[in-house]
Design a protein around this motif. Sequence first.
Motif, PDB file in Angstrom:
ATOM      1  N   ALA A 176       1.303  19.384  12.296  1.00 13.71           N
ATOM      2  CA  ALA A 176       1.643  17.968  11.417  1.00 13.71           C
ATOM      3  C   ALA A 176       2.409  18.381  10.182  1.00 13.71           C
ATOM      4  O   ALA A 176       3.349  17.690  10.171  1.00 13.71           O
ATOM      5  CB  ALA A 176       0.156  17.633  10.953  1.00 13.71           C
ATOM      6  N   CYS A 192      -1.087  13.024  12.177  1.00 10.77           N
ATOM      7  CA  CYS A 192      -1.755  14.070  13.052  1.00 10.77           C
ATOM      8  C   CYS A 192      -0.641  14.478  14.189  1.00 10.77           C
ATOM      9  O   CYS A 192       0.326  13.620  14.779  1.00 10.77           O
ATOM     10  CB  CYS A 192      -2.928  13.521  14.108  1.00 10.77           C
ATOM     11  N   ASP A 193      -0.623  15.824  14.832  1.00  9.80           N
ATOM     12  CA  ASP A 193       0.462  16.417  15.335  1.00  9.80           C
ATOM     13  C   ASP A 193       1.486  15.617  16.193  1.00  9.80           C
ATOM     14  O   ASP A 193       2.588  15.434  16.028  1.00  9.80           O
ATOM     15  CB  ASP A 193       0.028  17.428  16.311  1.00  9.80           C
ATOM     16  N   CYS A 202      -3.958  18.477   8.855  1.00 14.53           N
ATOM     17  CA  CYS A 202      -4.243  19.991   8.445  1.00 14.53           C
ATOM     18  C   CYS A 202      -3.438  20.523   7.338  1.00 14.53           C
ATOM     19  O   CYS A 202      -2.233  20.125   7.483  1.00 14.53           O
ATOM     20  CB  CYS A 202      -3.963  20.876   9.909  1.00 14.53           C
ATOM     21  N   CYS A 212      -7.048  12.490  10.872  1.00 18.30           N
ATOM     22  CA  CYS A 212      -6.106  12.937  10.098  1.00 18.30           C
ATOM     23  C   CYS A 212      -5.253  11.717   9.566  1.00 18.30           C
ATOM     24  O   CYS A 212      -4.300  11.835   8.510  1.00 18.30           O
ATOM     25  CB  CYS A 212      -5.165  13.860  11.021  1.00 18.30           C
ATOM     26  N   GLU A 256      -5.613  14.907  17.632  1.00 19.89           N
ATOM     27  CA  GLU A 256      -5.482  16.356  18.129  1.00 19.89           C
ATOM     28  C   GLU A 256      -6.615  17.032  18.513  1.00 19.89           C
ATOM     29  O   GLU A 256      -6.756  17.544  19.487  1.00 19.89           O
ATOM     30  CB  GLU A 256      -4.641  17.126  17.355  1.00 19.89           C
TER      31      GLU A 256
HETATM   32 FE1  FES Z   1      -4.498  16.232  13.211  1.00 19.03          FE
HETATM   33 FE2  FES Z   1      -4.290  18.905  12.525  1.00 19.03          FE
HETATM   34  S1  FES Z   1      -5.594  18.068  13.899  1.00 19.03           S
HETATM   35  S2  FES Z   1      -3.319  17.218  11.934  1.00 19.03           S
END
Ligand code: FES
Length: 578
Positions: A205, A126-127, A199, A58, A90
């Motif tokens: 995120a 990413c999250d 995502c 991500c 994540e």
């Molecule tokens: Fe990285 Fe969703 S897994 S933003």
Amino acid sequence: MSQGNGSGRFRSSASYGKLDRDGFIHRSWMKSQGLPDDVFDGRPVIGICNTWSEITPCNAGLRDIAEHVKRGVWEAGGLPLEFPAMSLGETQMRPTAMLFRNLLAMDVEESIRGNPIDGVVLLGGCDKTTPGQMMGAASVDLPTIVISSGPMLNGKFRGKDIGSGTDVWKFSEAVRAGEMTLPDFMSAESGMSRSPGTCMTMGTASTMASIVEAMGMSLPYNATIPAVDARRAAMSHETGRAIVRMVHDGRTMSQVCTRAAFENALRVHAAIGGSTNAVIHLLALAGRLGVELSLEDFDHLSRDVPLLVDLQPSGRFLMEDLHYAGGVPAVMKQLQPLLDPTALTVTGAPIGAQYEKAEVYNGEVIRGVENPVKPDSGIWVLRGNLAPGGAVMKPSAASPELLTHRGKAVVFETIEDFKARIDDPALDVDASSILVLKGCGPKGYPGMPEVGNMPLPTKLLEQGVKDMVRISDARMSGTAFGTVILHVSPEAEAGGPLAVVRTGDEIQLDGPARSLNLLISDEDMAARLVVWRANPPPPKATRGYAKLYIDHVLGADKGADLDFLVGSSGSVVTRESH
Ligand code: FES
């Protein structure tokens, strides 16, 4: 060469501005990278804190983004210096990326404080990277701006848009219910993730990026410009200019992240149907900044905010659609009467200037308050004898008929116990049962994984059951949905009442009344807790970072930060070892 005596106006002058042995050491080694004399002339030094990594897909586009930031910094008369920070993917990290959010925060905090920089641009997405970076930066409190990775392009599968995470959960349940073949499921894999970026559902995120923008911690449209859209590169270039101005103006992160900014963010969070994970991250961030923020604030501030954005998992569309519909500024324009327009942004302009001229270009994606997607949004904070420290649920992602429900508990002591028994044909469970999962809080797992949206028993899926009430001390993915009660506090591992729930106990959920109760007497509850405390479970780690984490992590209701990291140490470092 215009280096001086170290008394320049910026923090970095103490390292690069001195004509002595220490100044020699600081500059000379930097010159090994080809930097000419005059970049040490007292100009602002801008750290670019990058969580780029090939195993955080991500964030894989952030190396290019950093180059665009540097252009803007050079152009504005600053010196850009990129440095890495621990990256948290994540989908890749075990046992869960959340275990390491606080470690990233420590890395970021000490990297910023220990180096001769005057302002910082945080590159994450990413999250856990966004909150981890912000928490660390907040404890130093330099001028700071965030740039997010940006969302992936919309997923595509057989002529339809599909969303990261959300459609994985839907398809995998369809496979288990016999409604989709395994080869069909596997063929969706490539179409779901078509570009770098985060995502593209309203997962954690996208939620955190939207909150960053609503708090004024980024330039406008940071949350929604697709990762691969040229406009993200342009915004990054402009951010490079903006951070130099921010340093010259002496505007620090704590001047932007005020209580008013948090309140604006919480209202936007409700309107977008944001992830429950934001609750934990914002509580932790507020703790670093000394801003008063409680679990109840999420509930109170979202009560008069309906769901305005029709994005998965609460709705239909995806982040690309939200951008073309007007992005976060257009959402904020709809919420105008509820927002504080005077909250300061990183540019020095009030947040109101960021949305006052915004327009909605697609009323299906961004609704008005008179025509919302759903009347209930935001976060409901539940309390009762099962969650004296609170628990959360996301009504927009729940089934309306289950928001008030009484049922018998089917208890799983660990996630492994759940996986071993959930599809046992002999499991005594029906659609009215309540699935209860323990041992998945911050200390209990450790790290509080996203497993609270437990998959339903296959035998019930085959009967057409789509949702059940589920309760745990875990988190759930922001891309997930269902009548799921999360973050039960205190967690089972810490001896919360969740630890003593037994299969067959009755539980009463009353969402509108915000209550969650185990229907046993106070005496029974007390007696069970005495027995539990006499023989608590052994700690889940005995060495390393995991032990540090278990020994010091706060509950989910406090943001799950480490107790000794709450607050700020500022940016001053008084000692010099050279
Ligand atoms: Fe990285 Fe969703 S897994 S933003």
